[in-house]
Design a protein around this motif. Sequence first.
Motif, PDB file in Angstrom:
ATOM      1  N   ASP A  38     -37.362  30.587  -2.176  1.00  0.00           N
ATOM      2  CA  ASP A  38     -38.803  29.999  -1.514  1.00  0.00           C
ATOM      3  C   ASP A  38     -38.895  29.203  -0.536  1.00  0.00           C
ATOM      4  N   ALA A  39     -37.920  28.116  -0.520  1.00  0.00           N
ATOM      5  CA  ALA A  39     -37.886  27.232   0.717  1.00  0.00           C
ATOM      6  C   ALA A  39     -37.291  28.117   1.953  1.00  0.00           C
ATOM      7  N   LEU A  40     -36.587  29.041   1.660  1.00  0.00           N
ATOM      8  CA  LEU A  40     -36.244  29.809   3.034  1.00  0.00           C
ATOM      9  C   LEU A  40     -37.122  30.602   3.539  1.00  0.00           C
ATOM     10  N   ARG A  41     -38.115  31.168   2.638  1.00  0.00           N
ATOM     11  CA  ARG A  41     -39.173  31.979   3.180  1.00  0.00           C
ATOM     12  C   ARG A  41     -40.204  31.299   3.736  1.00  0.00           C
ATOM     13  N   GLN A  42     -40.424  30.112   3.202  1.00  0.00           N
ATOM     14  CA  GLN A  42     -41.403  29.362   4.157  1.00  0.00           C
ATOM     15  C   GLN A  42     -40.651  28.735   5.302  1.00  0.00           C
ATOM     16  N   SER A  43     -39.512  28.570   5.708  1.00  0.00           N
ATOM     17  CA  SER A  43     -38.704  28.627   7.009  1.00  0.00           C
ATOM     18  C   SER A  43     -38.894  29.653   7.716  1.00  0.00           C
ATOM     19  N   TYR A  44     -38.535  30.781   7.238  1.00  0.00           N
ATOM     20  CA  TYR A  44     -38.075  31.861   8.227  1.00  0.00           C
ATOM     21  C   TYR A  44     -38.651  33.281   7.916  1.00  0.00           C
ATOM     22  N   GLY A  45     -39.699  33.185   6.666  1.00  0.00           N
ATOM     23  CA  GLY A  45     -40.707  34.455   6.349  1.00  0.00           C
ATOM     24  C   GLY A  45     -40.024  35.326   5.617  1.00  0.00           C
ATOM     25  N   GLY A  46     -40.514  36.621   5.487  1.00  0.00           N
ATOM     26  CA  GLY A  46     -39.961  37.593   4.565  1.00  0.00           C
ATOM     27  C   GLY A  46     -40.366  37.607   3.194  1.00  0.00           C
ATOM     28  N   SER A  47     -39.997  38.636   2.577  1.00  0.00           N
ATOM     29  CA  SER A  47     -40.320  38.806   1.045  1.00  0.00           C
ATOM     30  C   SER A  47     -39.209  38.296   0.151  1.00  0.00           C
ATOM     31  N   ASN A  48     -39.197  38.074  -1.003  1.00  0.00           N
ATOM     32  CA  ASN A  48     -37.983  37.780  -1.915  1.00  0.00           C
ATOM     33  C   ASN A  48     -37.126  38.716  -1.605  1.00  0.00           C
ATOM     34  N   HIS A  49     -37.461  40.218  -1.642  1.00  0.00           N
ATOM     35  CA  HIS A  49     -36.489  40.940  -1.712  1.00  0.00           C
ATOM     36  C   HIS A  49     -35.687  40.946  -0.355  1.00  0.00           C
ATOM     37  N   SER A  50     -36.274  40.931   0.809  1.00  0.00           N
ATOM     38  CA  SER A  50     -35.738  40.890   2.038  1.00  0.00           C
ATOM     39  C   SER A  50     -34.850  39.695   2.081  1.00  0.00           C
ATOM     40  N   MET A  51     -35.038  38.668   1.711  1.00  0.00           N
ATOM     41  CA  MET A  51     -34.460  37.148   1.956  1.00  0.00           C
ATOM     42  C   MET A  51     -33.036  37.302   0.801  1.00  0.00           C
ATOM     43  N   ARG A  52     -33.345  38.000  -0.379  1.00  0.00           N
ATOM     44  CA  ARG A  52     -32.049  38.174  -1.185  1.00  0.00           C
ATOM     45  C   ARG A  52     -31.054  39.237  -0.402  1.00  0.00           C
ATOM     46  N   GLU A  53     -31.555  40.187   0.188  1.00  0.00           N
ATOM     47  CA  GLU A  53     -30.627  41.000   0.919  1.00  0.00           C
ATOM     48  C   GLU A  53     -29.942  40.427   2.061  1.00  0.00           C
ATOM     49  N   THR A  54     -31.005  39.578   2.798  1.00  0.00           N
ATOM     50  CA  THR A  54     -30.253  38.573   3.823  1.00  0.00           C
ATOM     51  C   THR A  54     -29.022  37.900   2.985  1.00  0.00           C
ATOM     52  N   LEU A  55     -29.232  37.104   2.175  1.00  0.00           N
ATOM     53  CA  LEU A  55     -28.187  36.435   1.519  1.00  0.00           C
ATOM     54  C   LEU A  55     -27.072  37.025   1.264  1.00  0.00           C
ATOM     55  N   ARG A  56     -27.336  38.256   0.710  1.00  0.00           N
ATOM     56  CA  ARG A  56     -26.267  39.025   0.361  1.00  0.00           C
ATOM     57  C   ARG A  56     -25.528  39.558   1.430  1.00  0.00           C
ATOM     58  N   MET A  57     -26.089  39.803   2.767  1.00  0.00           N
ATOM     59  CA  MET A  57     -25.187  39.992   3.840  1.00  0.00           C
ATOM     60  C   MET A  57     -24.596  38.971   4.320  1.00  0.00           C
ATOM     61  N   LEU A  58     -24.988  37.945   4.298  1.00  0.00           N
ATOM     62  CA  LEU A  58     -24.376  36.409   4.985  1.00  0.00           C
ATOM     63  C   LEU A  58     -23.293  36.097   3.838  1.00  0.00           C
ATOM     64  N   THR A  59     -23.405  36.710   2.465  1.00  0.00           N
ATOM     65  CA  THR A  59     -22.269  36.498   1.626  1.00  0.00           C
ATOM     66  C   THR A  59     -21.253  37.371   2.030  1.00  0.00           C
ATOM     67  N   ALA A  60     -21.235  38.461   2.463  1.00  0.00           N
ATOM     68  CA  ALA A  60     -20.165  39.452   2.911  1.00  0.00           C
ATOM     69  C   ALA A  60     -19.499  39.055   3.965  1.00  0.00           C
ATOM     70  N   GLU A  61     -20.514  38.237   4.850  1.00  0.00           N
ATOM     71  CA  GLU A  61     -19.850  37.928   6.069  1.00  0.00           C
ATOM     72  C   GLU A  61     -19.230  36.476   5.742  1.00  0.00           C
ATOM     73  N   GLY A  62     -19.246  35.839   4.752  1.00  0.00           N
ATOM     74  CA  GLY A  62     -18.450  34.646   4.242  1.00  0.00           C
ATOM     75  C   GLY A  62     -19.321  33.375   4.911  1.00  0.00           C
ATOM     76  N   LEU A  63     -20.511  33.475   5.229  1.00  0.00           N
ATOM     77  CA  LEU A  63     -21.198  32.333   5.690  1.00  0.00           C
ATOM     78  C   LEU A  63     -22.094  31.840   4.443  1.00  0.00           C
ATOM     79  N   VAL A  64     -22.263  32.381   3.486  1.00  0.00           N
ATOM     80  CA  VAL A  64     -22.955  31.983   2.182  1.00  0.00           C
ATOM     81  C   VAL A  64     -22.027  32.474   0.939  1.00  0.00           C
ATOM     82  N   GLU A  65     -22.307  31.545   0.037  1.00  0.00           N
ATOM     83  CA  GLU A  65     -21.604  31.797  -1.445  1.00  0.00           C
ATOM     84  C   GLU A  65     -22.776  31.912  -2.359  1.00  0.00           C
TER      85      GLU A  65
END
Length: 220
Positions: A38-65
């Motif tokens: 929710d906090a990320l969506r307020q700062s960056y926009g996007g839907s719940n689904h797109s933000m979860r997909e984004t975090l999964r992508m960044l997890t695969a890159e090793g920037l997010v856990e």
Amino acid sequence: MFGRRSSEDDTVVNMLAAAIRRDISFGVLRPDQKLKIDALRQSYGGSNHSMRETLRMLTAEGLVEAISQRGFRVTSATEEDLRDILLMRIETERLGLRRSLEEGDVAWESRVVATLHALTRAEAEVRDNPNDVNALAWDEACRVATEALISACGSPRLMEMAGKFYSQSRRFRLALLREGRIDFEARLERQERLREAILARDEQAATRLLEEDIRADIGI
């Protein structure tokens, strides 16, 4: 039945990932900081689904856990993390450069020379005026030059892996920039010698200089 994400969905996720990746690299999002949807969506926009997909992508890159059953957080940035990233950058980029020196043609040489020249110009700008705009331009010039060095290796998987570890090192290099701990004169001299070694197809000198540059790039 299930289909795949539309190109529009992909575009949104890529835009969100670029913004969050940038803010992790610049320290806006701190190591170990919890990332709430929710906090990320307020700062960056996007839907719940797109933000979860984004975090999964960044997890695969090793920037997010991913935290077990508790969401996501920015990956840690300990001395141990730094040394592990350093090891992987050295191994992957040296291998990529060796293969590129074996397989690269005149077009590859020209690409390397052009990107190193662009990096020199970006470094002059950020050294004289280290604001966020110039820092972003310099950071991108560093990435493009590093990618060019290994771009003739003939292995998309190797390039993808090298890019992953390079991305993980960005915040350490940008921290050095913020702290005024980058020796730009030494970088310029080292990059000029690297260019000469590549044009001479001197593998030993080129890979040694590349390793020196990687170590200086993240402060070890």
